[in-house]
Design a protein around this motif. Structure first.
Motif, PDB file in Angstrom:
ATOM      1  N   LYS A 144       8.279  14.940   8.967  1.00  0.00           N
ATOM      2  CA  LYS A 144       7.955  14.463  10.398  1.00  0.00           C
ATOM      3  C   LYS A 144       8.296  13.065  10.206  1.00  0.00           C
ATOM      4  O   LYS A 144       9.438  12.070  11.474  1.00  0.00           O
ATOM      5  CB  LYS A 144       6.501  14.004  11.148  1.00  0.00           C
ATOM      6  N   VAL A 145       8.793  11.909   9.369  1.00  0.00           N
ATOM      7  CA  VAL A 145       9.733  10.991   9.147  1.00  0.00           C
ATOM      8  C   VAL A 145      11.123  10.901   9.334  1.00  0.00           C
ATOM      9  O   VAL A 145      11.496   9.953   9.753  1.00  0.00           O
ATOM     10  CB  VAL A 145       9.492  10.131   8.126  1.00  0.00           C
ATOM     11  N   PHE A 146      10.935  12.328   8.906  1.00  0.00           N
ATOM     12  CA  PHE A 146      12.702  11.840   9.266  1.00  0.00           C
ATOM     13  C   PHE A 146      13.311  12.550  10.239  1.00  0.00           C
ATOM     14  O   PHE A 146      14.817  13.507  10.647  1.00  0.00           O
ATOM     15  CB  PHE A 146      13.385  12.993   8.340  1.00  0.00           C
ATOM     16  N   HIS A 147      12.240  12.873  11.486  1.00  0.00           N
ATOM     17  CA  HIS A 147      13.154  13.889  12.762  1.00  0.00           C
ATOM     18  C   HIS A 147      14.238  12.855  13.591  1.00  0.00           C
ATOM     19  O   HIS A 147      14.878  13.033  14.255  1.00  0.00           O
ATOM     20  CB  HIS A 147      11.987  13.754  13.878  1.00  0.00           C
ATOM     21  N   LEU A 148      14.734  11.180  13.509  1.00  0.00           N
ATOM     22  CA  LEU A 148      15.450  10.651  14.442  1.00  0.00           C
ATOM     23  C   LEU A 148      16.757  10.624  13.272  1.00  0.00           C
ATOM     24  O   LEU A 148      17.505  10.982  13.463  1.00  0.00           O
ATOM     25  CB  LEU A 148      14.524   8.892  13.412  1.00  0.00           C
ATOM     26  N   ALA A 149      16.057  10.463  12.371  1.00  0.00           N
ATOM     27  CA  ALA A 149      17.902  11.525  10.356  1.00  0.00           C
ATOM     28  C   ALA A 149      17.986  12.468  11.391  1.00  0.00           C
ATOM     29  O   ALA A 149      19.301  12.923  11.206  1.00  0.00           O
ATOM     30  CB  ALA A 149      17.238  11.113   9.313  1.00  0.00           C
ATOM     31  N   LEU A 150      17.360  13.480  11.474  1.00  0.00           N
ATOM     32  CA  LEU A 150      17.967  15.048  11.989  1.00  0.00           C
ATOM     33  C   LEU A 150      18.986  14.928  13.621  1.00  0.00           C
ATOM     34  O   LEU A 150      19.304  15.676  13.572  1.00  0.00           O
ATOM     35  CB  LEU A 150      16.674  15.806  11.876  1.00  0.00           C
ATOM     36  N   ASP A 151      17.924  14.394  14.459  1.00  0.00           N
ATOM     37  CA  ASP A 151      19.028  13.964  15.062  1.00  0.00           C
ATOM     38  C   ASP A 151      20.359  13.246  15.054  1.00  0.00           C
ATOM     39  O   ASP A 151      21.382  13.812  15.182  1.00  0.00           O
ATOM     40  CB  ASP A 151      18.434  12.682  15.649  1.00  0.00           C
ATOM     41  N   MET A 152      20.405  12.626  14.077  1.00  0.00           N
ATOM     42  CA  MET A 152      21.689  12.105  13.441  1.00  0.00           C
ATOM     43  C   MET A 152      22.977  12.943  13.125  1.00  0.00           C
ATOM     44  O   MET A 152      23.698  13.295  13.387  1.00  0.00           O
ATOM     45  CB  MET A 152      21.307  10.848  12.833  1.00  0.00           C
ATOM     46  N   ALA A 153      21.655  13.729  12.741  1.00  0.00           N
ATOM     47  CA  ALA A 153      22.395  14.754  11.147  1.00  0.00           C
ATOM     48  C   ALA A 153      23.134  15.621  12.168  1.00  0.00           C
ATOM     49  O   ALA A 153      24.291  16.336  11.684  1.00  0.00           O
ATOM     50  CB  ALA A 153      21.662  15.877  10.694  1.00  0.00           C
ATOM     51  N   ALA A 197       1.221  -0.767  -0.265  1.00  0.00           N
ATOM     52  CA  ALA A 197       0.136   0.063  -0.077  1.00  0.00           C
ATOM     53  C   ALA A 197       1.065   0.892   0.439  1.00  0.00           C
ATOM     54  O   ALA A 197       0.752   2.381   0.568  1.00  0.00           O
ATOM     55  CB  ALA A 197      -1.088   0.305   0.794  1.00  0.00           C
ATOM     56  N   SER A 198       2.299   1.472  -0.379  1.00  0.00           N
ATOM     57  CA  SER A 198       3.187   2.370  -0.911  1.00  0.00           C
ATOM     58  C   SER A 198       3.055   3.092   0.649  1.00  0.00           C
ATOM     59  O   SER A 198       3.585   2.766   1.365  1.00  0.00           O
ATOM     60  CB  SER A 198       2.511   3.208  -2.197  1.00  0.00           C
ATOM     61  N   HIS A 199       2.557   4.145   0.857  1.00  0.00           N
ATOM     62  CA  HIS A 199       2.685   5.159   1.840  1.00  0.00           C
ATOM     63  C   HIS A 199       1.801   5.135   2.803  1.00  0.00           C
ATOM     64  O   HIS A 199       2.398   6.032   3.736  1.00  0.00           O
ATOM     65  CB  HIS A 199       3.665   6.291   1.302  1.00  0.00           C
ATOM     66  N   ASN A 200       0.465   4.401   2.886  1.00  0.00           N
ATOM     67  CA  ASN A 200       0.181   4.547   3.510  1.00  0.00           C
ATOM     68  C   ASN A 200      -0.042   4.001   4.314  1.00  0.00           C
ATOM     69  O   ASN A 200       0.858   3.319   5.339  1.00  0.00           O
ATOM     70  CB  ASN A 200      -1.442   3.467   2.887  1.00  0.00           C
ATOM     71  N   PRO A 201      -0.748   4.690   5.430  1.00  0.00           N
ATOM     72  CA  PRO A 201      -0.977   4.008   7.561  1.00  0.00           C
ATOM     73  C   PRO A 201      -1.096   2.512   7.313  1.00  0.00           C
ATOM     74  O   PRO A 201      -0.970   1.424   6.264  1.00  0.00           O
ATOM     75  CB  PRO A 201      -1.748   4.958   8.195  1.00  0.00           C
ATOM     76  N   LYS A 202      -0.282   2.393   8.344  1.00  0.00           N
ATOM     77  CA  LYS A 202      -0.467   0.594   8.494  1.00  0.00           C
ATOM     78  C   LYS A 202      -1.195  -0.138   8.617  1.00  0.00           C
ATOM     79  O   LYS A 202      -1.682  -1.396   8.233  1.00  0.00           O
ATOM     80  CB  LYS A 202       0.605   0.548  10.247  1.00  0.00           C
ATOM     81  N   GLN A 203      -2.655   0.949   8.709  1.00  0.00           N
ATOM     82  CA  GLN A 203      -3.751  -0.499   8.575  1.00  0.00           C
ATOM     83  C   GLN A 203      -4.399  -0.752   7.322  1.00  0.00           C
ATOM     84  O   GLN A 203      -4.926  -1.654   6.770  1.00  0.00           O
ATOM     85  CB  GLN A 203      -5.593   0.220   9.023  1.00  0.00           C
ATOM     86  N   ASP A 208       8.923  -3.568   9.722  1.00  0.00           N
ATOM     87  CA  ASP A 208       8.194  -3.482  10.191  1.00  0.00           C
ATOM     88  C   ASP A 208       6.767  -2.591  10.345  1.00  0.00           C
ATOM     89  O   ASP A 208       6.353  -1.760  10.129  1.00  0.00           O
ATOM     90  CB  ASP A 208       8.409  -2.406  11.701  1.00  0.00           C
ATOM     91  N   GLY A 209       5.833  -3.490   9.617  1.00  0.00           N
ATOM     92  CA  GLY A 209       4.238  -3.628   8.925  1.00  0.00           C
ATOM     93  C   GLY A 209       3.360  -2.189  10.032  1.00  0.00           C
ATOM     94  O   GLY A 209       2.829  -1.649   9.434  1.00  0.00           O
ATOM     95  N   ASN A 210       4.618  -2.389  11.321  1.00  0.00           N
ATOM     96  CA  ASN A 210       3.159  -1.223  12.648  1.00  0.00           C
ATOM     97  C   ASN A 210       3.984  -0.612  12.242  1.00  0.00           C
ATOM     98  O   ASN A 210       3.284   0.704  12.746  1.00  0.00           O
ATOM     99  CB  ASN A 210       3.487  -1.915  13.410  1.00  0.00           C
ATOM    100  N   PHE A 211       5.077   0.248  11.564  1.00  0.00           N
ATOM    101  CA  PHE A 211       5.693   1.600  11.702  1.00  0.00           C
ATOM    102  C   PHE A 211       5.809   2.323  12.998  1.00  0.00           C
ATOM    103  O   PHE A 211       5.321   3.444  12.641  1.00  0.00           O
ATOM    104  CB  PHE A 211       5.095   2.734  10.513  1.00  0.00           C
ATOM    105  N   ALA A 240       6.790   5.920  12.078  1.00  0.00           N
ATOM    106  CA  ALA A 240       6.418   6.555  11.180  1.00  0.00           C
ATOM    107  C   ALA A 240       5.008   6.568  11.652  1.00  0.00           C
ATOM    108  O   ALA A 240       4.889   5.478  10.429  1.00  0.00           O
ATOM    109  CB  ALA A 240       7.200   6.593   9.904  1.00  0.00           C
ATOM    110  N   ALA A 241       3.908   6.714  11.883  1.00  0.00           N
ATOM    111  CA  ALA A 241       2.914   6.546  10.973  1.00  0.00           C
ATOM    112  C   ALA A 241       1.963   6.999  10.245  1.00  0.00           C
ATOM    113  O   ALA A 241       1.310   5.603   9.557  1.00  0.00           O
ATOM    114  CB  ALA A 241       1.750   7.495  12.241  1.00  0.00           C
ATOM    115  N   TYR A 242       3.541   7.695   9.374  1.00  0.00           N
ATOM    116  CA  TYR A 242       2.278   7.794   7.975  1.00  0.00           C
ATOM    117  C   TYR A 242       3.587   7.689   7.386  1.00  0.00           C
ATOM    118  O   TYR A 242       4.345   8.385   7.219  1.00  0.00           O
ATOM    119  CB  TYR A 242       1.943   8.650   7.815  1.00  0.00           C
ATOM    120  N   PRO A 243       4.165   6.177   7.110  1.00  0.00           N
ATOM    121  CA  PRO A 243       4.936   6.182   6.803  1.00  0.00           C
ATOM    122  C   PRO A 243       6.015   6.899   5.212  1.00  0.00           C
ATOM    123  O   PRO A 243       6.174   6.247   4.180  1.00  0.00           O
ATOM    124  CB  PRO A 243       5.561   4.843   6.215  1.00  0.00           C
TER     125      PRO A 243
END
Length: 574
Positions: free
Chosen positions: A280-289, A141-147, A265-268, A271-274
């Motif tokens: 928002k999906v990049f918040h962890l990457a930005l912490d690393m940066a 389902a590409s980038h849709n939420p986990k449901q 991980d299909g529960n994402f 990132a609730a909306y992957p």
């Protein structure tokens, strides 16, 4: 009507008893209605919906019915020697749905090539072509939420099926009015009958070799790849292995992966909306940066066909580039590099969708390359590649859409984030060696061609009532739209459902030679435009906006005014 379908499922001997109990325990009548008021729609994107029981849900029964319809379509079309490739992503039930489809096809005497592990969608496209299959299926389902989960069908050219094939398959599916018509054998029997084949690792290797061959500046990459510092996130999806392997084999040694988002991980969970379109999906990457200080950050969506890119702007702030911005950067980089190496083909073409930035056409014009517009959906870009190949009169160079999909090369016929990540790394490295960031390169393009700004507004309208609201909005715009918006004249109206482009200045019409689609586009006197269309995969109406300004500030102000005027029209149409 929905109650009849609900009762049919409760009384069917083909529905598991535990699942019947689950259906009986639904105490919300609206929930029963939503699950059964219609069949999950099979369109050019195949199926996509919420996982659960019911005719309007993704489950082994709706997947089985769709596959039985596909089986009958393939048997009617090809008669014999039919094979199908199947891939699946990390989502909940993806493996089970892939196996359900495989067992149904095999029960119909159709050979299946099934990936042993989860794989990106573009690699399914490659497998169809390489293994000479008549069709392909990918469960995603590409980038849709986990449901959500989905079921996409590909033709023998490796491209997603387009309208004509989808309608024929739909007709076959609609003939299956009883679960007893859905054939099935188990995996072991399918293997024993030599109908089920597991795809070997050699296919992965040949695909990655072809991706590596798309590098334009091979000497630059060979000498300096290790000088580029990258942070990458696969967003719990399928991109982790192929993206990292490709970059490693090209010499990019400094690729840092976001550990919390590395494993499928299909529960994402992070990132609730992957969706790499969502900052928002990049918040962890930005912490690393903060410690790594990368030259580039990028992420791929769960089925690894979309790529989101993050760069540092002139104020030192990280920002997610839009799909249009990455697309025009790649358009310019590819065309300028090919020209420098005297490899720019005659009759070369860039292909984009009707909702994608017109800046690409302005850039391509400087290289005497034409841009071709197609309907929204990468399948239409894939269809053009096939057309160029068959006619032999044009050469495909690059294609992209605003929703973060890009493709170079012709061995895949769908958007490909493995290819895109490789090109983005090469482009970033090139500018770094020239003493420039990717953001600065983008600003240079804006200064030369104008400050194009685009925006997408999605309005979610769920269920039967929402579907009716979407239809009302489009009907009103189609028949009651005024000739001005704010103080600006509308000079063109393009109705892709009626296949008519109206010139409102010269009072003339011409035929739009694209497949019919319920889409409207309005072009303004100042070259701004907006498009309204229903989503093909979600219960949403989408409004695309574009303006051109003389500066970043000017384009932002123009967009704010334009958006306000367009949304007033949309609200009044409902």
């Amino acid at each position: 009507m929905y109650r009849e379908k609900y009762e049919y499922w409760l009384n069917s001997p083909y529905i598991d008893e535990k699942e019947k109990l689950e259906l009986k325990n639904i105490d919300d009548e609206r929930e029963i209605e939503d699950r059964f008021y219609k069949d999950l729609e099979f369109g050019t994107g195949g199926l996509r919906g919420i996982i659960g029981l019911g005719t309007n849900r993704m489950n082994v029964y709706t997947v089985g019915k769709a596959t039985e319809g596909l089986s009958q379509y393939l048997i009617n079309k090809y008669k014999k020697d039919i094979s199908v490739a199947i891939a699946y992503d990390c989502r909940i039930m993806s493996r089970e749905f892939a196996q359900t489809a495989a067992c149904n096809l095999c029960a119909n005497g159709i050979k299946v090539n099934l990936f042993k592990t989860l794989h990106p969608t573009p690699m399914l496209s490659y497998a169809v072509r390489t293994l000479n299959c008549k069709a392909g299926i990918v469960i995603t389902a590409s980038h849709n939420p986990k449901q959500y989960n989905g079921y996409k069908v590909y033709g023998e050219d490796g491209g997603q099926i387009t309208d004509a094939s989808a309608n024929e398959i739909l007709s076959s599916i609609e003939n299956i009015d009883d679960f007893s018509k859905i054939k099935h054998i188990d995996m072991k029997e399918a293997e024993n009958k030599k109908l089920l084949n597991m795809i070997e690792d050699e296919l992965d290797t040949s695909y990655i070799e072809k991706v590596k061959n798309l590098v334009i500046r091979k000497e630059l990459v060979g000498s300096h790849a290790r000088d580029l510092k990258v942070i990458y996130t696969p967003l719990h999806g399928t991109g982790n292995i192929p993206v990292r392997r490709t970059l490693k084999e090209l010499g990019y040694e400094n690729v840092f992966v976001v550990k919390e988002q590395e494993k499928p991980d299909g529960n994402f969970p992070t990132a609730a909306y992957p969706n790499p379109e969502d900052p928002k999906v990049f918040h962890l990457a930005l912490d690393m940066a903060k410690n790594i200080k990368p030259d580039i950050i990028f992420g791929t969506d769960p089925d690894c066909d979309r790529l989101g890119v993050v760069v540092k702007d002139s104020h030192g702030e990280y920002r997610v580039l839009t799909g249009n911005q990455v697309g025009v950067l790649l358009t310019h980089y590819i065309l300028s590099s090919l020209k420098e190496f005297h490899k720019l083909p005659e009759n070369g073409r860039i292909v984009k969708t009707i909702v994608t930035s017109e800046m690409a056409a302005a850039i391509a014009k400087d290289y005497d390359v034409n841009v071709i517009d197609v309907l929204t959906g990468f399948k239409y870009i894939g269809e053009k590649i096939k057309e160029f190949e068959e006619k032999g009169d044009k050469k495909y160079i690059f294609g992209f859409e605003e929703s973060y999909g890009y493709l170079a090369g012709d061995f895949v016929r769908d958007k490909d984030a493995v290819i895109a990540s490789t090109l983005v790394c090469e482009m970033t490295l090139y500018y770094k060696m020239a003493g420039k960031s990717l953001y600065e390169a983008l600003m240079d393009l804006y200064k030369k061609y104008g400050f194009y700004r685009e925006k997408l507004i999605s309005i979610e309208l769920k269920g039967k009532k929402g579907h009716e609201e979407i239809e009302t909005i489009l009907h009103c715009l189609r028949h009651s739209m005024k000739r001005t918006l704010g103080n600006v004249k509308i000079i063109k109206k393009l109705d892709y459902k009626l296949s008519v482009e109206k010139d409102l200045v010269n009072i003339s019409e011409k035929i739009i030679e694209l497949p019919k689609s319920n889409v409207l586009k309005f072009v303004m006197e100042d070259k701004s435009w907006f498009v309204v269309r229903p989503s093909g995969t979600e219960p949403k109406i989408k409004i695309y906006l574009s303006v051109i300004g003389s500066s970043s500030q000017d384009s932002q102000e123009k967009m704010e005014t334009f958006e306000k005027n367009v949304m007033n029209v949309i609200r009044n149409a409902n």
